[in-house]
Design a protein around this motif. Sequence first.
Motif, PDB file in Angstrom:
ATOM      1  N   LYS A 118      32.329  37.002  53.179  1.00 50.16           N
ATOM      2  CA  LYS A 118      31.410  38.025  52.696  1.00 50.16           C
ATOM      3  C   LYS A 118      29.984  37.783  53.216  1.00 50.16           C
ATOM      4  N   VAL A 119      29.273  38.849  53.521  1.00 54.20           N
ATOM      5  CA  VAL A 119      27.856  38.737  53.870  1.00 54.20           C
ATOM      6  C   VAL A 119      27.065  38.405  52.610  1.00 54.20           C
ATOM      7  N   ASN A 120      27.355  39.147  51.538  1.00 53.18           N
ATOM      8  CA  ASN A 120      26.709  38.890  50.245  1.00 53.18           C
ATOM      9  C   ASN A 120      27.605  37.953  49.454  1.00 53.18           C
ATOM     10  N   ALA A 121      27.224  36.680  49.409  1.00 50.81           N
ATOM     11  CA  ALA A 121      28.056  35.676  48.746  1.00 50.81           C
ATOM     12  C   ALA A 121      27.733  35.545  47.262  1.00 50.81           C
ATOM     13  N   SER A 122      27.387  36.648  46.637  1.00 44.85           N
ATOM     14  CA  SER A 122      27.062  36.580  45.209  1.00 44.85           C
ATOM     15  C   SER A 122      27.626  37.782  44.452  1.00 44.85           C
ATOM     16  N   GLU A 123      28.693  38.373  45.005  1.00 47.15           N
ATOM     17  CA  GLU A 123      29.289  39.503  44.310  1.00 47.15           C
ATOM     18  C   GLU A 123      30.805  39.461  44.389  1.00 47.15           C
ATOM     19  N   TRP A 124      31.445  39.970  43.341  1.00 45.62           N
ATOM     20  CA  TRP A 124      32.902  40.077  43.314  1.00 45.62           C
ATOM     21  C   TRP A 124      33.303  41.445  43.856  1.00 45.62           C
ATOM     22  N   TRP A 125      34.394  41.474  44.599  1.00 40.32           N
ATOM     23  CA  TRP A 125      34.932  42.739  45.095  1.00 40.32           C
ATOM     24  C   TRP A 125      35.922  43.304  44.078  1.00 40.32           C
ATOM     25  N   LYS A 126      35.936  44.632  43.929  1.00 42.75           N
ATOM     26  CA  LYS A 126      36.890  45.290  43.039  1.00 42.75           C
ATOM     27  C   LYS A 126      38.235  45.516  43.735  1.00 42.75           C
ATOM     28  N   HIS A 127      38.225  45.538  45.051  1.00 40.10           N
ATOM     29  CA  HIS A 127      39.437  45.743  45.852  1.00 40.10           C
ATOM     30  C   HIS A 127      39.156  45.285  47.281  1.00 40.10           C
ATOM     31  N   VAL A 128      40.225  45.184  48.086  1.00 42.06           N
ATOM     32  CA  VAL A 128      40.041  44.745  49.472  1.00 42.06           C
ATOM     33  C   VAL A 128      39.542  45.893  50.337  1.00 42.06           C
ATOM     34  N   VAL A 129      40.112  47.079  50.119  1.00 48.10           N
ATOM     35  CA  VAL A 129      39.663  48.261  50.859  1.00 48.10           C
ATOM     36  C   VAL A 129      39.346  49.383  49.873  1.00 48.10           C
ATOM     37  N   VAL A 130      38.367  50.180  50.222  1.00 46.77           N
ATOM     38  CA  VAL A 130      37.960  51.305  49.381  1.00 46.77           C
ATOM     39  C   VAL A 130      39.139  52.258  49.177  1.00 46.77           C
ATOM     40  N   GLY A 131      39.363  52.650  47.935  1.00 49.99           N
ATOM     41  CA  GLY A 131      40.468  53.556  47.626  1.00 49.99           C
ATOM     42  C   GLY A 131      41.679  52.859  47.041  1.00 49.99           C
ATOM     43  N   ALA A 132      41.767  51.529  47.216  1.00 45.85           N
ATOM     44  CA  ALA A 132      42.878  50.771  46.644  1.00 45.85           C
ATOM     45  C   ALA A 132      42.632  50.576  45.145  1.00 45.85           C
ATOM     46  N   PRO A 133      43.677  50.293  44.362  1.00 47.36           N
ATOM     47  CA  PRO A 133      43.488  50.052  42.928  1.00 47.36           C
ATOM     48  C   PRO A 133      42.447  48.955  42.695  1.00 47.36           C
ATOM     49  N   GLU A 134      41.604  49.166  41.686  1.00 48.01           N
ATOM     50  CA  GLU A 134      40.507  48.237  41.418  1.00 48.01           C
ATOM     51  C   GLU A 134      40.883  47.217  40.346  1.00 48.01           C
ATOM     52  N   ILE A 135      40.249  46.050  40.436  1.00 50.10           N
ATOM     53  CA  ILE A 135      40.341  45.074  39.364  1.00 50.10           C
ATOM     54  C   ILE A 135      39.034  45.131  38.584  1.00 50.10           C
ATOM     55  N   ASP A 136      39.058  44.643  37.349  1.00 48.59           N
ATOM     56  CA  ASP A 136      37.860  44.615  36.510  1.00 48.59           C
ATOM     57  C   ASP A 136      37.117  43.318  36.797  1.00 48.59           C
ATOM     58  N   THR A 137      36.057  43.404  37.601  1.00 47.83           N
ATOM     59  CA  THR A 137      35.346  42.186  38.008  1.00 47.83           C
ATOM     60  C   THR A 137      34.594  41.522  36.855  1.00 47.83           C
ATOM     61  N   THR A 138      34.387  42.245  35.745  1.00 53.71           N
ATOM     62  CA  THR A 138      33.682  41.633  34.605  1.00 53.71           C
ATOM     63  C   THR A 138      34.581  40.631  33.891  1.00 53.71           C
ATOM     64  N   LYS A 139      35.888  40.658  34.187  1.00 54.48           N
ATOM     65  CA  LYS A 139      36.828  39.746  33.529  1.00 54.48           C
ATOM     66  C   LYS A 139      37.150  38.531  34.381  1.00 54.48           C
ATOM     67  N   ILE A 140      36.555  38.448  35.571  1.00 58.65           N
ATOM     68  CA  ILE A 140      36.844  37.318  36.464  1.00 58.65           C
ATOM     69  C   ILE A 140      36.265  36.031  35.889  1.00 58.65           C
ATOM     70  N   VAL A 141      37.103  35.016  35.848  1.00 55.21           N
ATOM     71  CA  VAL A 141      36.642  33.684  35.437  1.00 55.21           C
ATOM     72  C   VAL A 141      36.761  32.785  36.659  1.00 55.21           C
ATOM     73  N   PRO A 142      35.642  32.324  37.203  1.00 54.62           N
ATOM     74  CA  PRO A 142      35.714  31.486  38.407  1.00 54.62           C
ATOM     75  C   PRO A 142      36.355  30.139  38.112  1.00 54.62           C
ATOM     76  N   GLU A 143      36.916  29.535  39.147  1.00 55.89           N
ATOM     77  CA  GLU A 143      37.525  28.220  38.984  1.00 55.89           C
ATOM     78  C   GLU A 143      36.445  27.204  38.639  1.00 55.89           C
TER      79      GLU A 143
END
Length: 202
Positions: A118-143
């Motif tokens: 990623k260019v911006n190394a401070s954001e979570w992606w909702k999907h790999v490509v635009v239009g694909a089903p999204e994940i809820d990035t507010t629920k991500i728990v980092p390792e």
Amino acid sequence: MAMATSHSAPAKLDVAAYDALSEDERKAYDTARAQAQAAEQAALPYRWRQTLSDVDVEIPLPAGTRGRDLNVKITRNAITAGLKSQPAILEGALPAAVRPDDCTWLLDGSELVLHLEKVNASEWWKHVVVGAPEIDTTKIVPENSKLSDLDGETRGMVEKMMFDQQQKQMGKPTSDEQKKMEMLKKFQEAHPEMDFSQAKMG
């Protein structure tokens, strides 16, 4: 390829509507959305995971596939990956820019493994490509192991960025905005004779 189950995601609530739910209602809502999201992700013809700085994608391929059979193209804002003789398995605009020179791919047995930086190394992606089903990035728990590898100052900065991003996605104040609001509140309490109705947070 796994097909989506009959899980139907409840309509996405705005912040006010979510905050108005009882604790039990929030748990039921979160569980239903998580189940529907998991079903959508399982139905994709690829698997993916991410950290704040990169994204890894694994695409199952027919046994015997060789590198020369593949069509893989990664640009700053788009990706195409699949077999030359067939429609692309993964194709579309990326949700955010990547560094093409630092992105790699390899054929691991019968899987195509893509690594995107990623260019911006401070954001979570909702999907790999635009239009694909999204994940809820507010629920991500980092390792935790990844965060614990960082020194104290860097870890604090990363945790603050993650908190601020989640707050913005939910329409809530960032940590800096919260501090300003707290300072203003204390000042108001110390000076009740002053009118703060026109005060702006800058």
